[in-house]
Write an enzyme that holds these catalytic residues in place. Structure first.
Site, PDB file in Angstrom:
ATOM      1  N   LEU A 144       0.848  -1.415   0.021  1.00  0.00           N
ATOM      2  CA  LEU A 144       0.082  -0.113   0.136  1.00  0.00           C
ATOM      3  C   LEU A 144       0.951   1.362  -0.098  1.00  0.00           C
ATOM      4  O   LEU A 144       1.018   1.911   0.978  1.00  0.00           O
ATOM      5  CB  LEU A 144      -0.838   0.086   0.991  1.00  0.00           C
ATOM      6  CG  LEU A 144      -1.820  -1.063   1.419  1.00  0.00           C
ATOM      7  CD1 LEU A 144      -2.486  -1.167   2.775  1.00  0.00           C
ATOM      8  CD2 LEU A 144      -2.786  -1.164   0.052  1.00  0.00           C
ATOM      9  N   PRO A 145       1.787   1.511  -0.982  1.00  0.00           N
ATOM     10  CA  PRO A 145       2.269   2.544  -1.174  1.00  0.00           C
ATOM     11  C   PRO A 145       1.299   3.825  -0.931  1.00  0.00           C
ATOM     12  O   PRO A 145       0.405   3.999  -1.985  1.00  0.00           O
ATOM     13  CB  PRO A 145       3.250   2.547  -2.474  1.00  0.00           C
ATOM     14  CG  PRO A 145       2.346   1.658  -3.152  1.00  0.00           C
ATOM     15  CD  PRO A 145       1.691   0.678  -2.174  1.00  0.00           C
ATOM     16  N   HIS A 146       1.742   4.816  -0.307  1.00  0.00           N
ATOM     17  CA  HIS A 146       0.977   6.048  -0.150  1.00  0.00           C
ATOM     18  C   HIS A 146       1.791   7.412  -0.033  1.00  0.00           C
ATOM     19  O   HIS A 146       2.930   7.307   0.549  1.00  0.00           O
ATOM     20  CB  HIS A 146      -0.093   5.905   0.738  1.00  0.00           C
ATOM     21  CG  HIS A 146       0.551   5.517   2.152  1.00  0.00           C
ATOM     22  ND1 HIS A 146       0.917   4.371   2.441  1.00  0.00           N
ATOM     23  CD2 HIS A 146       0.621   6.284   3.132  1.00  0.00           C
ATOM     24  CE1 HIS A 146       1.368   4.145   3.707  1.00  0.00           C
ATOM     25  NE2 HIS A 146       1.314   5.605   4.118  1.00  0.00           N
ATOM     26  N   ALA A 147       1.350   8.590  -0.212  1.00  0.00           N
ATOM     27  CA  ALA A 147       1.800   9.901  -0.242  1.00  0.00           C
ATOM     28  C   ALA A 147       0.783  10.851  -0.224  1.00  0.00           C
ATOM     29  O   ALA A 147       0.044  10.846  -0.845  1.00  0.00           O
ATOM     30  CB  ALA A 147       2.928   9.912  -1.347  1.00  0.00           C
TER      31      ALA A 147
END
Length: 154
Positions: A64-67
């Site tokens: 779950l890459p997030h930014a």
């Protein structure tokens, strides 16, 4: 918060193979650019910065890459299914093949957390993950993700 609020049907992609975690994050950023008009270079930098705090591979083949991104108006997501899993330095040390990238405005507090919780909770469901892995068609993947919440709400 619902998947239909987070995810556009053209924000889903099946990737035949990728060479590394960094290349996969580039794929996520490029998909965000094509689906939402986000600058891919800014997006990849934000994703890499977030990864430097700790890996977003949550286990069981899911990442779950997030930014947070400046100029974004609402929380948005992209989904990638990999034909071949890639090492993502996940908490369980298992390679990743399901990737949900999540992007939020810099000032999105609770909305970002609600979106992250929805995606995390949904992708912890082994039955849902099995369906996603068995259907390498973007339109079908979109239907599976958006119908999963409808079934849980019923």
């Amino acid at each position: 918060m619902k998947f239909t609020n987070l995810l556009k049907s053209d924000a889903i992609k099946v990737v035949q193979s990728t060479s590394s975690k960094k290349r996969l994050l580039h794929d996520v950023a490029e998909l965000a650019e094509s689906a939402y008009g986000l600058d891919s270079q800014t997006t990849i930098e934000a994703l890499l910065e977030r990864e430097s705090l700790g890996p977003t591979g949550v286990g069981h083949g899911v990442a779950l890459p997030h930014a947070r991104l400046q100029g974004l108006e609402k929380v948005a997501g992209v989904f990638i299914l990999l034909d071949r899993p890639v090492d993502f330095t996940s908490v369980d040390r298992q390679p990743v093949d399901l990737v949900f990238g999540l992007f939020a405005p810099e000032d999105a507090g609770v909305e970002h957390l609600k979106a992250l919780a929805l995606v995390s909770r949904s992708l912890r469901d082994p039955a849902l993950c099995a369906k996603l892995r068995a259907n390498p068609d973007p339109a079908t993947l979109y239907t599976i993700l958006t119908e999963a919440e409808a079934v849980k709400a019923a």
